[in-house]
Design an enzyme around this catalytic site. Sequence first.
Site, PDB file in Angstrom:
ATOM      1  CB  SER A   1      77.962  22.869  22.421  1.00 56.80           C
ATOM      2  OG  SER A   1      78.511  23.358  21.214  1.00 56.80           O
TER       3      SER A   1
HETATM    4  N1  LIG Z   1      84.476  27.778  16.090  1.00 51.92           N
HETATM    5  C1  LIG Z   1      84.262  26.553  16.801  1.00 51.92           C
HETATM    6  C2  LIG Z   1      83.876  26.869  18.242  1.00 51.92           C
HETATM    7  C3  LIG Z   1      83.730  25.630  19.087  1.00 51.92           C
HETATM    8  C4  LIG Z   1      83.663  25.957  20.575  1.00 51.92           C
HETATM    9  O1  LIG Z   1      84.124  27.009  21.013  1.00 51.92           O
HETATM   10  N2  LIG Z   1      83.081  25.050  21.330  1.00 51.92           N
HETATM   11  C5  LIG Z   1      83.000  25.229  22.779  1.00 51.92           C
HETATM   12  C6  LIG Z   1      81.664  24.698  23.276  1.00 51.92           C
HETATM   13  S1  LIG Z   1      80.286  25.665  22.760  1.00 51.92           S
HETATM   14  C7  LIG Z   1      84.076  24.394  23.430  1.00 51.92           C
HETATM   15  O2  LIG Z   1      84.329  23.290  23.019  1.00 51.92           O
HETATM   16  N3  LIG Z   1      84.711  24.906  24.516  1.00 51.92           N
HETATM   17  C8  LIG Z   1      85.626  24.147  25.299  1.00 51.92           C
HETATM   18  C9  LIG Z   1      87.007  24.707  25.309  1.00 51.92           C
HETATM   19  O3  LIG Z   1      87.299  25.668  24.544  1.00 51.92           O
HETATM   20  O4  LIG Z   1      87.830  24.203  26.080  1.00 51.92           O
HETATM   21  C10 LIG Z   1      83.183  25.733  16.111  1.00 51.92           C
HETATM   22  O5  LIG Z   1      82.263  26.353  15.525  1.00 51.92           O
HETATM   23  O6  LIG Z   1      83.270  24.512  16.113  1.00 51.92           O
END
Ligand SMILES: N[C@@H](CCC(=O)N[C@@H](CS)C(=O)NCC(=O)O)C(=O)O
Length: 221
Positions: free
Chosen positions: A11
């Site tokens: 990530s």
């Molecule tokens: N705006 C957030 C975005 C975080 C994000 O979207 N992370 C993704 C991984 S790259 C995630 O955890 N996705 C899993 C989900 O939404 O269930 C940040 O910068 O922390």
Amino acid sequence: MPLVLYYMPMSPYCRSVLLLARAVDVPLDLRTVNLMAGEQLKPEFVAINPQHTIPTLVDGDLILWESRAILTYLVGLYGKDKTLYPEDLKTRAKVDALLYFDSGTLMQRWRGVVHPVIKDGAPKPPEKGLEQFHEALGWLETSLSQHKGKFAAGTDGPTVADFALVAGVSTYEAAGFFDADKYPVISAWLERCKKTMPGYQELNADAAAKFGGFIQSKIKQ
Ligand SMILES: N[C@@H](CCC(=O)N[C@@H](CS)C(=O)NCC(=O)O)C(=O)O
């Protein structure tokens, strides 16, 4: 008690936090959340972060799950000096503007390129998504051109804005969506970040390459 970071190396948001933590020399208790296996939806993780996203930082009774808020928090707690999140108001405003641009524009447009492929099974990114993504990269190129030879907000050393941006841009590059010839200023800045940020290869480059390869494997020619 060390701070706990729920994360996954691929990530980009997590990688920005890992890089910054290394730069301010803060030990983290790292706990992997494997998104490929849907571990973020486990009740015990949703109880910590109802939005079920990583990175998620736990510092006692404080739980944070926005990567850029985590970056500024870590600098406030552990930055020996404040150059990573400058106190001068005008410089800090530039840093904040870049953080918001990264979060609200550039990364959103990247999602428009990559999510159809890796989440929805589309054979390739949509043309419109690609166009909008390159428009945003063009804005970043122009913005960095104002500070040639320096870091994103015009400072001599990196700030949190560089840590946030580099995790994304290195991913675009690894996935084959960043043409260095088309964006020479971003490209030169990226090289500067690679040389300057402690642990860059280990904490960012290797996992960006892995994620880039994963994205490419999903694209059908
Ligand atoms: N705006 C957030 C975005 C975080 C994000 O979207 N992370 C993704 C991984 S790259 C995630 O955890 N996705 C899993 C989900 O939404 O269930 C940040 O910068 O922390």
